[in-house]
Each structure stands twice: as structure tokens, then as C-alpha cells.
Motif scaffolding. Structure first.
Motif, PDB file in Angstrom:
ATOM      1  N   GLN A 117      43.359  39.092  49.619  1.00 55.43           N
ATOM      2  CA  GLN A 117      42.294  39.971  50.063  1.00 55.43           C
ATOM      3  C   GLN A 117      41.168  39.764  49.008  1.00 55.43           C
ATOM      4  O   GLN A 117      39.657  39.574  49.243  1.00 55.43           O
ATOM      5  N   HIS A 118      41.363  39.262  47.523  1.00 54.93           N
ATOM      6  CA  HIS A 118      40.571  39.152  46.719  1.00 54.93           C
ATOM      7  C   HIS A 118      40.440  37.925  45.921  1.00 54.93           C
ATOM      8  O   HIS A 118      39.150  37.731  45.328  1.00 54.93           O
ATOM      9  N   ARG A 119      41.170  36.813  46.211  1.00 61.12           N
ATOM     10  CA  ARG A 119      40.839  35.639  45.502  1.00 61.12           C
ATOM     11  C   ARG A 119      40.093  34.788  46.166  1.00 61.12           C
ATOM     12  O   ARG A 119      39.713  34.742  47.311  1.00 61.12           O
ATOM     13  N   THR A 120      39.114  34.125  45.544  1.00 55.04           N
ATOM     14  CA  THR A 120      38.273  33.307  45.966  1.00 55.04           C
ATOM     15  C   THR A 120      38.212  31.847  45.761  1.00 55.04           C
ATOM     16  O   THR A 120      37.406  30.992  46.328  1.00 55.04           O
ATOM     17  N   GLN A 121      38.917  31.545  44.836  1.00 53.52           N
ATOM     18  CA  GLN A 121      38.952  30.177  44.071  1.00 53.52           C
ATOM     19  C   GLN A 121      40.296  29.320  44.527  1.00 53.52           C
ATOM     20  O   GLN A 121      41.326  29.868  44.144  1.00 53.52           O
ATOM     21  N   TYR A 122      40.250  28.460  45.113  1.00 54.24           N
ATOM     22  CA  TYR A 122      41.313  27.350  45.908  1.00 54.24           C
ATOM     23  C   TYR A 122      41.114  25.916  45.388  1.00 54.24           C
ATOM     24  O   TYR A 122      40.127  25.698  45.026  1.00 54.24           O
ATOM     25  N   ASN A 123      42.161  25.308  45.586  1.00 56.81           N
ATOM     26  CA  ASN A 123      41.885  23.943  45.298  1.00 56.81           C
ATOM     27  C   ASN A 123      40.839  23.328  46.335  1.00 56.81           C
ATOM     28  O   ASN A 123      41.030  23.523  47.549  1.00 56.81           O
ATOM     29  N   LEU A 124      40.179  22.359  45.849  1.00 54.62           N
ATOM     30  CA  LEU A 124      39.128  21.827  46.679  1.00 54.62           C
ATOM     31  C   LEU A 124      38.508  20.896  46.018  1.00 54.62           C
ATOM     32  O   LEU A 124      37.988  20.758  44.767  1.00 54.62           O
ATOM     33  N   GLY A 125      38.513  19.579  46.515  1.00 47.96           N
ATOM     34  CA  GLY A 125      38.181  18.161  46.048  1.00 47.96           C
ATOM     35  C   GLY A 125      38.789  17.881  44.775  1.00 47.96           C
ATOM     36  O   GLY A 125      39.909  17.894  44.778  1.00 47.96           O
ATOM     37  N   ASN A 126      38.116  17.752  43.714  1.00 49.21           N
ATOM     38  CA  ASN A 126      38.991  17.317  42.315  1.00 49.21           C
ATOM     39  C   ASN A 126      38.910  18.754  41.696  1.00 49.21           C
ATOM     40  O   ASN A 126      39.380  18.274  40.344  1.00 49.21           O
ATOM     41  N   LYS A 127      39.233  19.751  42.043  1.00 49.99           N
ATOM     42  CA  LYS A 127      39.127  21.007  41.442  1.00 49.99           C
ATOM     43  C   LYS A 127      40.437  21.603  41.765  1.00 49.99           C
ATOM     44  O   LYS A 127      40.433  21.773  42.888  1.00 49.99           O
ATOM     45  N   ILE A 128      41.360  21.972  40.703  1.00 55.51           N
ATOM     46  CA  ILE A 128      42.351  22.859  41.028  1.00 55.51           C
ATOM     47  C   ILE A 128      42.176  24.158  40.485  1.00 55.51           C
ATOM     48  O   ILE A 128      41.447  24.571  39.420  1.00 55.51           O
ATOM     49  N   ALA A 129      42.817  25.320  41.287  1.00 48.46           N
ATOM     50  CA  ALA A 129      42.380  26.766  40.749  1.00 48.46           C
ATOM     51  C   ALA A 129      43.662  27.811  40.653  1.00 48.46           C
ATOM     52  O   ALA A 129      44.621  27.380  41.232  1.00 48.46           O
ATOM     53  N   VAL A 130      43.560  28.261  39.574  1.00 52.62           N
ATOM     54  CA  VAL A 130      44.705  29.071  39.241  1.00 52.62           C
ATOM     55  C   VAL A 130      44.144  30.930  39.534  1.00 52.62           C
ATOM     56  O   VAL A 130      42.962  31.047  38.827  1.00 52.62           O
ATOM     57  N   TRP A 131      45.008  31.711  39.642  1.00 54.98           N
ATOM     58  CA  TRP A 131      44.757  33.071  40.205  1.00 54.98           C
ATOM     59  C   TRP A 131      45.742  33.721  39.145  1.00 54.98           C
ATOM     60  O   TRP A 131      46.976  33.677  39.115  1.00 54.98           O
ATOM     61  N   ALA A 132      45.003  34.657  38.375  1.00 58.30           N
ATOM     62  CA  ALA A 132      45.908  35.732  37.584  1.00 58.30           C
ATOM     63  C   ALA A 132      45.547  37.045  37.712  1.00 58.30           C
ATOM     64  O   ALA A 132      44.210  37.473  37.643  1.00 58.30           O
ATOM     65  N   LEU A 133      46.393  37.783  38.154  1.00 58.74           N
ATOM     66  CA  LEU A 133      46.091  39.167  38.545  1.00 58.74           C
ATOM     67  C   LEU A 133      46.776  40.037  37.315  1.00 58.74           C
ATOM     68  O   LEU A 133      47.731  39.820  36.930  1.00 58.74           O
ATOM     69  N   PHE A 134      45.887  41.083  37.010  1.00 62.60           N
ATOM     70  CA  PHE A 134      46.259  42.240  36.055  1.00 62.60           C
ATOM     71  C   PHE A 134      46.304  43.381  36.847  1.00 62.60           C
ATOM     72  O   PHE A 134      45.318  43.727  37.192  1.00 62.60           O
TER      73      PHE A 134
END
Length: 258
Positions: A117-134
């Protein structure tokens, strides 16, 4: 005929120019393949550690209202990442508040639903994304003798049970909260990096046979106590955040890290 040929060449040159200039334009969010961020824990270890394909890391921190980690813990986490991974275009942190859920315990499926529901950043092009939830509340798997402080559950996703950490810190005979926060965050990110024997190949025999995917060395960041709380106070009694031992560091370096 000559004019027609010249116009055709000009059109081709214009099309080629537009294509080249737009190579790095991001695709619309609805076209992002989120499945690349929903793989087994540790499977993206080399992608995170090395600069071979992904040149930039974006860390998105989501937190339930009232349970944001301390800024010092966030800064410590960034320093830990910078010391271990190779990213020529740097590391970016994004934070976002998530409305209270009304829950007091969470299953991993419920944690996953919050991410969806809330994550907005994902792997795209030469960018890798990490999700950390508290989150507030505790893990549904907690017992009278064991409390889960954090859990890495996908290749680029982990959760920190912030309310549980708050309950284990800053009182008499308990560790400093920022030190505990930092220790657990770094530990879970260590799993994302494939430690121990979780996608990053062992260079020596140091996996704990009693607690798989953790380091057998009791003073190492990847010792199981930082995930379960059992014996955790002994690890933090010196008032310092545990570091990776030489064997874990060797594993990361062999898989593209620093």
C-alpha cells in the motif's frame, strides 16, 4: 527524388537523437515491475553490494505514526551501508509517515500488505531500492521467552518492530535505544546482503548450526541474539553497536562489497 532522400535521412536522425536523449527517462510507476523486489531474502545481495549493474541505492523508510527511528540510528544505518556497498551514484534516503493501523500484532502477511500500500520506490533502470518498515506492536510469532526485533522477508524488504525495541531499551539494565535500533537495523540489512549463507556464499565455515543464517561468533553483528532478543543485553553491554566479524566481511567482499 534527392529532396525526398534528404528528408528521410533527416527524420531518421531526429528519431535517433530523441531516443538517445530519453534513454534514462523513468517509466511511469504503473509500468514498474515490482516482482523484482519481491524475491527471496538474500537473492539481490550481489546487486546491492556491487556496482556492476545498479549504480544507485534508494532506501525508503516507512514508519507508523509515532514510531519513527531516531535520526542518529538512520545516520548510523547510512554509514553502515556506505562502508559495505559499492554505488558510484550514491545512496539516497526517503522517509514517509504511515497512518496508525490500530493493530497491536502483525503477521508477515500484514507487514507485506502495508508495503504494497505504501512503498513507492522499486528497482528501475540503474537504481535498486530497499524498503524498511518500522511498526508499532509486535510480531505475531512472539512468545513468552522470545521477542522478534526485526525480520528481513524479501530481497529488498525488512521490518523493524519498533515498539518491541522501545520496550527493550532505555530503562535500568537495558541498552541505549539508539544503539539497539542501529544494531537491529544493521543486522536485518545484513540479511538483505545475503548474510549468513543467505545468498552471499560462505568463504569459511561460520554459520551457526543452531540458528541457521546467522554467524556463530557471539560478538558479530549477525549473531542471532540481535533478531530474537535472547542474550542481546550481553552483546550491547559495552555501549557499542556490534560490527561484522572478519568472516562475514570476507563473505561480502567476495560477493562484490567493500
Amino acid at each position: 527524388m534527392k529532396n525526398i532522400f534528404l528528408k528521410s535521412v533527416l527524420i531518421c536522425l531526429i528519431l535517433f537523437s530523441c531516443s538517445s536523449e530519453n534513454e534514462n527517462i523513468e517509466m511511469p510507476a504503473e509500468m514498474v515491475d515490482v516482482t523484482t523486489n519481491r524475491q527471496p531474502t538474500g537473492s539481490s545481495a550481489n546487486d546491492l553490494l556491487s556496482n556492476t549493474f545498479f549504480k544507485k541505492l534508494v532506501v525508503e523508510i516507512g514508519y507508523i505514526e509515532g514510531f519513527k527511528p531516531s535520526q542518529t540510528a538512520i545516520n548510523n544505518f547510512k554509514s553502515f551501508i556506505e562502508s559495505r556497498i559499492n554505488k558510484s551514484e550514491g545512496i539516497e534516503f526517503i522517509t514517509k509517515q504511515i497512518p496508525a493501523t490500530g493493530k497491536t500484532t502483525y503477521t508477515i502477511n500484514e507487514i507485506d500488505e502495508i508495503e504494497k500500500q505504501h512503498r513507492t520506490q522499486y528497482n528501475l533502470g540503474n537504481k535498486i531500492a530497499v524498503w524498511a518498515l518500522f511498526v508499532n506492536g509486535k510480531s505475531s510469532g512472539d512468545t513468552n521467552t522470545k521477542a522478534t526485533l526485526g525480520s528481513a522477508y524479501f530481497n529488498t524488504s525488512f521490518v523493524i518492530y519498533q515498539e518491541t525495541i522501545n520496550g527493550f531499551s532505555d530503562s535500568a539494565f537495558e541498552p541505549n535505544r539508539t544503539i539497539l535500533e542501529t544494531s537491529v537495523i544493521n543486522h536485518e540489512f545484513g540479511h538483505i546482503l545475503g548474510l549468513t549463507n543467505l545468498g552471499t556464499e560462505l568463504q569459511s565455515d561460520h554459520e551457526d548450526p543452531q540458528n541457521p543464517k546467522h554467524c556463530v561468533e557471539e560478538d558479530c553483528l549477525m549473531f542471532f541474539a540481535l533478531e530474537t532478543g535472547q542474550g542481546m543485553a550481553n552483546m550491547l553491554s559495552g555501549g557499542q553497536v556490534p560490527t561484522l566479524d572478519a568472516q562475514c566481511l570476507a563473505d561480502l567482499k567476495a560477493n562484490g562489497g567493500k
